[in-house]
Design a protein around this motif. Sequence first.
Motif, PDB file in Angstrom:
ATOM      1  N   ASN A   1       0.837  -1.201   0.000  1.00 18.78           N
ATOM      2  CA  ASN A   1       0.000   0.000   0.000  1.00 18.78           C
ATOM      3  C   ASN A   1       0.870   1.249   0.000  1.00 18.78           C
ATOM      4  O   ASN A   1       0.873   2.019   0.963  1.00 18.78           O
ATOM      5  CB  ASN A   1      -0.912  -0.017   1.242  1.00 18.78           C
ATOM      6  CG  ASN A   1      -2.053   0.971   1.133  1.00 18.78           C
ATOM      7  OD1 ASN A   1      -2.194   1.678   0.140  1.00 18.78           O
ATOM      8  ND2 ASN A   1      -2.872   1.055   2.163  1.00 18.78           N
TER       9      ASN A   1
ATOM     10  N   THR B   1      -2.524   1.949   9.076  1.00 22.50           N
ATOM     11  CA  THR B   1      -2.398   1.292   7.769  1.00 22.50           C
ATOM     12  C   THR B   1      -1.756  -0.080   7.895  1.00 22.50           C
ATOM     13  O   THR B   1      -2.208  -1.057   7.280  1.00 22.50           O
ATOM     14  CB  THR B   1      -1.567   2.177   6.825  1.00 22.50           C
ATOM     15  OG1 THR B   1      -2.158   3.477   6.741  1.00 22.50           O
ATOM     16  CG2 THR B   1      -1.502   1.570   5.435  1.00 22.50           C
TER      17      THR B   1
ATOM     18  N   ARG C   1      -4.025  -2.766   9.476  1.00 21.50           N
ATOM     19  CA  ARG C   1      -4.976  -3.310   8.499  1.00 21.50           C
ATOM     20  C   ARG C   1      -4.284  -4.306   7.574  1.00 21.50           C
ATOM     21  O   ARG C   1      -4.865  -5.335   7.199  1.00 21.50           O
ATOM     22  CB  ARG C   1      -5.576  -2.175   7.664  1.00 21.50           C
ATOM     23  CG  ARG C   1      -6.408  -1.175   8.443  1.00 21.50           C
ATOM     24  CD  ARG C   1      -7.758  -1.743   8.818  1.00 21.50           C
ATOM     25  NE  ARG C   1      -8.623  -0.740   9.430  1.00 21.50           N
ATOM     26  CZ  ARG C   1      -9.454   0.032   8.757  1.00 21.50           C
ATOM     27  NH1 ARG C   1      -9.546  -0.082   7.439  1.00 21.50           N
ATOM     28  NH2 ARG C   1     -10.209   0.899   9.389  1.00 21.50           N
ATOM     29  N   ALA C   2      -3.031  -4.006   7.202  1.00 24.27           N
ATOM     30  CA  ALA C   2      -2.307  -4.892   6.294  1.00 24.27           C
ATOM     31  C   ALA C   2      -2.047  -6.256   6.929  1.00 24.27           C
ATOM     32  O   ALA C   2      -1.980  -7.268   6.226  1.00 24.27           O
ATOM     33  CB  ALA C   2      -0.982  -4.249   5.884  1.00 24.27           C
TER      34      ALA C   2
ATOM     35  N   LEU D   1      -4.021  -7.937   8.620  1.00 22.45           N
ATOM     36  CA  LEU D   1      -5.229  -8.734   8.392  1.00 22.45           C
ATOM     37  C   LEU D   1      -5.521  -8.932   6.905  1.00 22.45           C
ATOM     38  O   LEU D   1      -6.579  -9.442   6.546  1.00 22.45           O
ATOM     39  CB  LEU D   1      -6.428  -8.062   9.067  1.00 22.45           C
ATOM     40  CG  LEU D   1      -6.336  -7.898  10.586  1.00 22.45           C
ATOM     41  CD1 LEU D   1      -7.546  -7.150  11.119  1.00 22.45           C
ATOM     42  CD2 LEU D   1      -6.201  -9.259  11.257  1.00 22.45           C
ATOM     43  N   GLY D   2      -4.592  -8.496   6.047  1.00 24.67           N
ATOM     44  CA  GLY D   2      -4.797  -8.650   4.611  1.00 24.67           C
ATOM     45  C   GLY D   2      -5.730  -7.620   4.021  1.00 24.67           C
ATOM     46  O   GLY D   2      -6.292  -7.841   2.949  1.00 24.67           O
ATOM     47  N   ARG D   3      -5.904  -6.498   4.707  1.00 23.55           N
ATOM     48  CA  ARG D   3      -6.808  -5.451   4.228  1.00 23.55           C
ATOM     49  C   ARG D   3      -6.013  -4.207   3.854  1.00 23.55           C
ATOM     50  O   ARG D   3      -5.027  -3.861   4.499  1.00 23.55           O
ATOM     51  CB  ARG D   3      -7.837  -5.108   5.311  1.00 23.55           C
ATOM     52  CG  ARG D   3      -8.694  -6.303   5.724  1.00 23.55           C
ATOM     53  CD  ARG D   3      -9.491  -6.029   6.976  1.00 23.55           C
ATOM     54  NE  ARG D   3     -10.243  -7.211   7.400  1.00 23.55           N
ATOM     55  CZ  ARG D   3     -10.864  -7.303   8.564  1.00 23.55           C
ATOM     56  NH1 ARG D   3     -10.846  -6.295   9.418  1.00 23.55           N
ATOM     57  NH2 ARG D   3     -11.520  -8.416   8.886  1.00 23.55           N
ATOM     58  N   VAL D   4      -6.449  -3.522   2.821  1.00 21.83           N
ATOM     59  CA  VAL D   4      -5.781  -2.310   2.355  1.00 21.83           C
ATOM     60  C   VAL D   4      -6.561  -1.098   2.835  1.00 21.83           C
ATOM     61  O   VAL D   4      -7.766  -0.978   2.563  1.00 21.83           O
ATOM     62  CB  VAL D   4      -5.667  -2.297   0.821  1.00 21.83           C
ATOM     63  CG1 VAL D   4      -5.032  -0.999   0.349  1.00 21.83           C
ATOM     64  CG2 VAL D   4      -4.867  -3.495   0.344  1.00 21.83           C
ATOM     65  N   ALA D   5      -5.880  -0.209   3.559  1.00 26.15           N
ATOM     66  CA  ALA D   5      -6.520   1.000   4.073  1.00 26.15           C
ATOM     67  C   ALA D   5      -6.107   2.194   3.229  1.00 26.15           C
ATOM     68  O   ALA D   5      -4.925   2.391   2.942  1.00 26.15           O
ATOM     69  CB  ALA D   5      -6.123   1.228   5.532  1.00 26.15           C
ATOM     70  N   SER D   6      -7.082   2.988   2.824  1.00 23.12           N
ATOM     71  CA  SER D   6      -6.791   4.208   2.076  1.00 23.12           C
ATOM     72  C   SER D   6      -6.348   5.298   3.050  1.00 23.12           C
ATOM     73  O   SER D   6      -6.574   5.191   4.255  1.00 23.12           O
ATOM     74  CB  SER D   6      -8.037   4.666   1.316  1.00 23.12           C
ATOM     75  OG  SER D   6      -9.052   5.062   2.235  1.00 23.12           O
TER      76      SER D   6
ATOM     77  N   GLN E   1      -9.303   6.392   5.134  1.00 19.75           N
ATOM     78  CA  GLN E   1      -9.687   5.485   6.198  1.00 19.75           C
ATOM     79  C   GLN E   1      -8.727   5.576   7.388  1.00 19.75           C
ATOM     80  O   GLN E   1      -9.155   5.537   8.547  1.00 19.75           O
ATOM     81  CB  GLN E   1      -9.728   4.052   5.657  1.00 19.75           C
ATOM     82  CG  GLN E   1     -10.850   3.800   4.676  1.00 19.75           C
ATOM     83  CD  GLN E   1     -10.747   2.436   4.022  1.00 19.75           C
ATOM     84  OE1 GLN E   1      -9.661   1.900   3.819  1.00 19.75           O
ATOM     85  NE2 GLN E   1     -11.898   1.867   3.673  1.00 19.75           N
TER      86      GLN E   1
ATOM     87  N   ALA F   1      -9.461 -11.928  11.006  1.00 20.42           N
ATOM     88  CA  ALA F   1      -9.199 -12.031   9.574  1.00 20.42           C
ATOM     89  C   ALA F   1     -10.242 -12.903   8.886  1.00 20.42           C
ATOM     90  O   ALA F   1     -10.546 -12.721   7.707  1.00 20.42           O
ATOM     91  CB  ALA F   1      -7.807 -12.606   9.338  1.00 20.42           C
TER      92      ALA F   1
END
Length: 303
Positions: free
Chosen positions: A20, A100, A103-104, A106-111, A114, A301
């Motif tokens: 990210n 950020t 979130r990563a 957990l495999g999630r991408v935060a803008s 966010q 997750a």
Amino acid sequence: LRPLTVSEIIGGAFAALRANPRAMFLPALLVMGVLGGVSAVLTYVLQNSTLLDLDGRTTQGAVEALLILPALVTLSPSTLIATVVSIVANGLLTGLLIVTVSRAVLGRVASPGQAWAQTRGRIWALLGQALLITLIETVPPAGATLVATALLRQVLGNNTGSSGEVLLVILVILLVLLVWVLMTVFLVVRLFPAPAALILENTSVASSIRRSWTLTRGSFWRVLGALVLVAGAIGIVAGVGGGVVTVLQPGSATVAASVVMLATTLATALVMPFTASVAALIYIDLRMRKEGLDIELRRAAAQ
């Protein structure tokens, strides 16, 4: 989602940057770019006005003024203001970047939006924590430095003391400086996960510092090893930025100082996301080792 080795923490930090880059680098470059520009202008104005004041002085007076120029720059109101602003910017950006990275994990991408939404309610807590940690990390070493300085003045001002007395005082000064280094390293390590605890546990400033102290208990050398690797990366980037001075003409000291100030700030913006990633991963690793956080993260997750 398991306890990490030091090499895995460093590798995970780089992975977070690759996953990210927009959310990791954009806020840091924007904030530190503005801060670097302001600091560069203040440095140029201060040094230029000081050098202009040398006109008309004798050679000896000009040399004395040039010798104290670094001290004037360091202790000037503009530099002190820039230092405070830098501490504030570091605290705020660290909070954004830690969100950020969390979130990563957990495999999630935060803008960036966010990350800001989750961080903006903790801005004052982040700033207060950054200032408090800075005081905690600098006041004790500063006290040791003052002691060493007082002893050094005593040695230089005492012409009647024997060589043995002078040697003893010099050894005491070296011991004080060693204590200064050890004290600084110890405090930096024990307080390093505090911003992550503040943001991810939504706790108070004092509680986050106590939490950091608790989590790093028994893991000092592990955290120190990660920080040594981080310091090596920072040193490489800072060295590249400082190399700008070598391409400047010898007579452009004022411009050189301003360019170095800007280059150093931009280099900090490039390194800061990596440092924040390491801080978040160290915090998560410590909680997985001490509290079984990896089990909770697997559940989160899967949701």
